[in-house]
Design a protein around this motif. Structure first.
Motif, mmCIF file in Angstrom:
data_model
loop_
_atom_site.group_PDB
_atom_site.id
_atom_site.type_symbol
_atom_site.label_atom_id
_atom_site.label_comp_id
_atom_site.label_asym_id
_atom_site.label_seq_id
_atom_site.Cartn_x
_atom_site.Cartn_y
_atom_site.Cartn_z
ATOM 1 N N GLU A 156 -15.918 -91.024 -10.575
ATOM 2 C CA GLU A 156 -15.801 -89.870 -11.455
ATOM 3 C C GLU A 156 -17.085 -89.044 -11.498
ATOM 4 O OE1 GLU A 156 -14.043 -87.237 -14.239
ATOM 5 O OE2 GLU A 156 -13.205 -88.742 -12.903
ATOM 6 N N ARG A 172 -7.056 -97.835 -11.070
ATOM 7 C CA ARG A 172 -5.623 -97.670 -11.266
ATOM 8 C C ARG A 172 -4.870 -98.780 -10.555
ATOM 9 N NH1 ARG A 172 -7.461 -92.349 -9.900
ATOM 10 N NH2 ARG A 172 -7.485 -91.007 -11.756
ATOM 11 N N ASP A 176 -13.172 -97.087 -21.327
ATOM 12 C CA ASP A 176 -11.959 -96.648 -22.014
ATOM 13 C C ASP A 176 -10.762 -96.961 -21.137
ATOM 14 O OD1 ASP A 176 -10.353 -95.533 -23.932
ATOM 15 O OD2 ASP A 176 -10.992 -93.461 -23.598
ATOM 16 N N SER A 177 -9.586 -96.943 -21.714
ATOM 17 C CA SER A 177 -8.349 -97.109 -20.955
ATOM 18 C C SER A 177 -7.328 -96.095 -21.451
ATOM 19 C CB SER A 177 -7.792 -98.530 -21.089
ATOM 20 O OG SER A 177 -7.470 -98.824 -22.434
ATOM 21 N N VAL A 178 -6.609 -95.461 -20.514
ATOM 22 C CA VAL A 178 -5.616 -94.443 -20.850
ATOM 23 C C VAL A 178 -4.384 -94.657 -19.975
ATOM 24 C CG1 VAL A 178 -5.119 -91.976 -20.981
ATOM 25 C CG2 VAL A 178 -7.446 -92.804 -21.410
ATOM 26 N N ASP A 179 -3.273 -94.981 -20.599
ATOM 27 C CA ASP A 179 -2.004 -95.130 -19.878
ATOM 28 C C ASP A 179 -2.121 -96.046 -18.666
ATOM 29 O OD1 ASP A 179 -0.775 -93.392 -21.672
ATOM 30 O OD2 ASP A 179 -1.249 -91.622 -20.467
ATOM 31 N N TRP A 208 -12.646 -94.619 -12.193
ATOM 32 C CA TRP A 208 -11.339 -95.005 -12.705
ATOM 33 C C TRP A 208 -10.751 -96.108 -11.831
ATOM 34 C CZ3 TRP A 208 -9.190 -93.268 -17.189
ATOM 35 C CH2 TRP A 208 -9.742 -92.106 -17.756
ATOM 36 N N ARG A 241 -7.483 -82.038 -11.335
ATOM 37 C CA ARG A 241 -8.501 -82.190 -12.365
ATOM 38 C C ARG A 241 -9.838 -81.616 -11.909
ATOM 39 N NH1 ARG A 241 -8.097 -87.140 -12.825
ATOM 40 N NH2 ARG A 241 -9.947 -87.914 -11.741
ATOM 41 N N GLU A 271 -4.739 -96.800 -16.972
ATOM 42 C CA GLU A 271 -5.867 -96.481 -16.106
ATOM 43 C C GLU A 271 -7.154 -96.795 -16.861
ATOM 44 O OE1 GLU A 271 -5.604 -92.500 -14.726
ATOM 45 O OE2 GLU A 271 -3.683 -92.797 -13.719
ATOM 46 N N TYR A 272 -8.136 -97.346 -16.157
ATOM 47 C CA TYR A 272 -9.339 -97.850 -16.804
ATOM 48 C C TYR A 272 -10.567 -97.064 -16.358
ATOM 49 C CZ TYR A 272 -6.115 -101.719 -17.560
ATOM 50 O OH TYR A 272 -5.027 -102.472 -17.896
ATOM 51 N N LEU A 273 -11.277 -96.477 -17.330
ATOM 52 C CA LEU A 273 -12.532 -95.794 -17.043
ATOM 53 C C LEU A 273 -13.661 -96.803 -17.208
ATOM 54 C CD1 LEU A 273 -14.137 -93.202 -16.434
ATOM 55 C CD2 LEU A 273 -14.213 -92.796 -18.914
#
Length: 213
Positions: free
Chosen positions: A31, A47, A71-74, A45, A199, A76-78
């Motif tokens: 990223e 996935r 962090d994690s979103v849907d 990230w 993005r 997917e892990y940052l």
């Protein structure tokens, strides 16, 4: 003139690539790359990891000083990784030659990178650095980076193609006329790759227009 280079590298040659030994089905996308006094700190990230302990999958890496979940979103892990500047590899080569990392995506099949230099000379310096340090890379494309319909827009070809395809198919309409999956299929790429290009393209357009106003 600013120049973009694309190249590949074997999965195991990049420090984060050892995760594929524990989670062979994941995709890792870099990223950000942030210079620091003692560390190079890339955010990335992960996935396709399912419910596994993602941090545990990054337990041991040569030169790595830390790996932690941000962090994690849907699903997917940052994550953030840091390692010593003295570690010799692709990222140290980028820092040493002042190239900008535009994208870096890795799977068990290998890594694909896209970088930008202010001139072809910087690209040549990067290639020479990798040869001198025995860093295995395979260059797949080199081209000048030209503004798109305006000074400073600096979209890559792949970002422009993705944005235009999504626009023309009605992905940005409300309601949407096409899904991310459909646009990706038209381009012959994965949804993850399309999402990344959109993005990063949005980021560049905003930086060149709204953020600069």
């Amino acid at each position: 003139m600013a120049t973009v280079m694309k190249f590949t590298s074997p999965a195991a040659e990049f420090p984060l690539g050892t995760v594929f030994e524990n989670l062979p089905g994941v995709t890792v996308e870099l990223e950000r790359l942030i210079p620091h006094d003692t560390l190079i700190i890339p955010y990335f990230w992960v996935r396709g990891a399912g419910d596994e302990d993602v941090e545990a999958a990054f337990e041991s890496h040569a030169g790595v000083t830390e790996i932690r979940l941000v962090d994690s979103v849907d699903g997917e892990y940052l994550m953030r990784a840091g390692w010593d500047r003295e570690y010799v590899g692709v990222l140290s080569a980028l820092v040493a030659t002042n190239l900008v990392l535009l994208s870096g995506v890795g799977t068990s099949d290998g890594w694909q990178f896209e970088v930008r230099g202010e001139s072809r000379e910087e690209i040549s310096e990067f290639r020479a650095y990798c040869q001198d340090k025995d860093i295995p890379i395979d260059i797949t494309a080199v081209h000048a980076l030209l503004p798109v319909r305006g000074e400073g827009y600096e979209l890559t070809d792949s970002q422009r193609e993705a944005l235009l395809a999504a626009y023309e198919r009605g992905y940005f309409d409300s309601p949407r006329e096409a899904s991310l999956e459909e646009v990706a299929a038209d381009l012959g790429i994965t949804q993850q790759s399309l999402s990344s290009r959109l993005r990063r393209g949005h980021r560049r357009l905003i930086a060149a227009t709204l953020a600069g106003s």
